[in-house]
Design a protein around this motif. Structure first.
Motif, PDB file in Angstrom:
ATOM      1  N   ALA A 278      -0.263  -0.939   3.983  1.00  0.00           N
ATOM      2  CA  ALA A 278       0.612  -0.058   4.768  1.00  0.00           C
ATOM      3  C   ALA A 278       1.384  -0.852   5.822  1.00  0.00           C
ATOM      4  O   ALA A 278       2.547  -0.541   6.104  1.00  0.00           O
TER       5      ALA A 278
ATOM      6  N   TYR B 217       2.398  -3.919   5.493  1.00  0.00           N
ATOM      7  CA  TYR B 217       3.515  -4.588   4.820  1.00  0.00           C
ATOM      8  C   TYR B 217       4.629  -3.589   4.513  1.00  0.00           C
ATOM      9  O   TYR B 217       5.813  -3.913   4.629  1.00  0.00           O
ATOM     10  N   ASP B 218       4.267  -2.378   4.134  1.00  0.00           N
ATOM     11  CA  ASP B 218       5.284  -1.358   3.867  1.00  0.00           C
ATOM     12  C   ASP B 218       6.119  -1.082   5.117  1.00  0.00           C
ATOM     13  O   ASP B 218       7.339  -0.887   5.027  1.00  0.00           O
TER      14      ASP B 218
ATOM     15  N   ALA C 289      10.146  -1.878   5.410  1.00  0.00           N
ATOM     16  CA  ALA C 289      10.942  -0.648   5.414  1.00  0.00           C
ATOM     17  C   ALA C 289      12.438  -0.899   5.638  1.00  0.00           C
ATOM     18  O   ALA C 289      13.268  -0.295   4.938  1.00  0.00           O
TER      19      ALA C 289
ATOM     20  N   SER D  91      12.703  -2.612  -6.003  1.00  0.00           N
ATOM     21  CA  SER D  91      11.572  -2.819  -5.097  1.00  0.00           C
ATOM     22  C   SER D  91      11.325  -4.312  -4.935  1.00  0.00           C
ATOM     23  O   SER D  91      11.895  -5.139  -5.668  1.00  0.00           O
TER      24      SER D  91
END
Length: 261
Positions: A50, A52-53, A57, A68
């Motif tokens: 999360a 890294y997300d 972003a 992606s």
């Protein structure tokens, strides 16, 4: 008399060399424990993936629909999020780390030196965080939008996660260090390496230098270069103002007496 007062101020604070090493070890252990606790909490929530997300972003928001990030190394999906986890843990625990450093050196400083060091430690930390936040929330979006606008339609963008991490760290360090300009100006002026008058005379040259640094560090678009160069110029002016204030507020007793004479 002023010199005698300074000697009395630190009288009895001397410690054997071994005692200093033991205290340094204890301070380092406490700092590492703080980083470890924060890392453990982040590992549980929100988790390395999360994190890294969150970091990715700004790029993901400007990728073509359906595109992606990819991992070209077998262990990248495991190692890259862990690196981000440790980086985030260190940044969050940085106030504790800096406090341990301050607690180690403070007993050996005079009162006028403490008035100089402590504000500089706090302000440099805040400025670094502000630089990183400015890069993440303002610069990234505009840089990635500019890059994608030049991508040919025949090419599907699929950035590598390790390459993206390297780019992000480089930009974070660049903007974080650039926002330290006032601290550098204050230290140079307070230590007597350069006068405030000379700093004011150097202003036009610093503006040119700021744009050269921005052109070298940032991607080749006007928005990101201005985003780095303009704040550097403004922070240079802030540094000149702060230097004048610090020189007055952090004078040693004998310096103040000499100035009064």
């Amino acid at each position: 008399m002023a010199e005698q007062n300074q000697e009395d101020e630190l009288a009895g604070t001397e410690q054997p060399f071994v005692a200093h090493l033991v205290e340094l070890r204890d301070r380092l252990i406490k700092a590492m424990i703080a980083v470890g606790i924060v890392a453990a909490v982040l590992f549980v929530y929100p988790g390395p993936g999360a994190l890294y997300d969150i970091l990715a972003a700004p790029l993901v928001a400007h990728l073509p629909k359906g595109a992606s990030l990819i991992a070209t190394s077998v262990i990248s999906p495991f190692m890259v999020p862990l690196k981000i986890l440790m980086m985030a843990a260190f940044l969050i625990a940085l106030p504790v780390v800096l406090y341990q450093a301050w607690a180690f050196i403070a007993p050996g400083l005079y009162s006028h030196e403490k008035k100089l060091v402590l504000p500089l430690v706090i302000s440099s930390t805040l400025l670094f965080f502000i630089g990183v936040a400015f890069c993440y929330f303002f610069v990234f979006g505009r840089v990635f939008a500019f890059i994608q606008s030049f991508a040919p339609k025949s090419i599907t963008a699929a950035p590598d996660i390790e390459a993206y991490l390297s780019f992000v760290l480089t930009m974070f360090i660049a903007f974080g260090c650039a926002f330290e300009v006032p601290i550098v100006v204050v230290v140079l002026a307070r230590m007597g390496f350069v006068s405030v008058a000379k700093l004011k005379e150097f202003r036009p040259y610093f503006i040119v230098l700021a744009f050269v640094i921005a052109a070298v560090i940032t991607p080749p678009d006007v928005v990101s270069q201005l985003s780095l160069a303009v704040p550097m110029c403004l922070l240079y002016e802030a540094g000149i103002w702060a230097a004048q204030l610090f020189i007055k507020k952090t004078q040693a007793p004998e310096e103040g007496a000499a100035a009064a004479d």
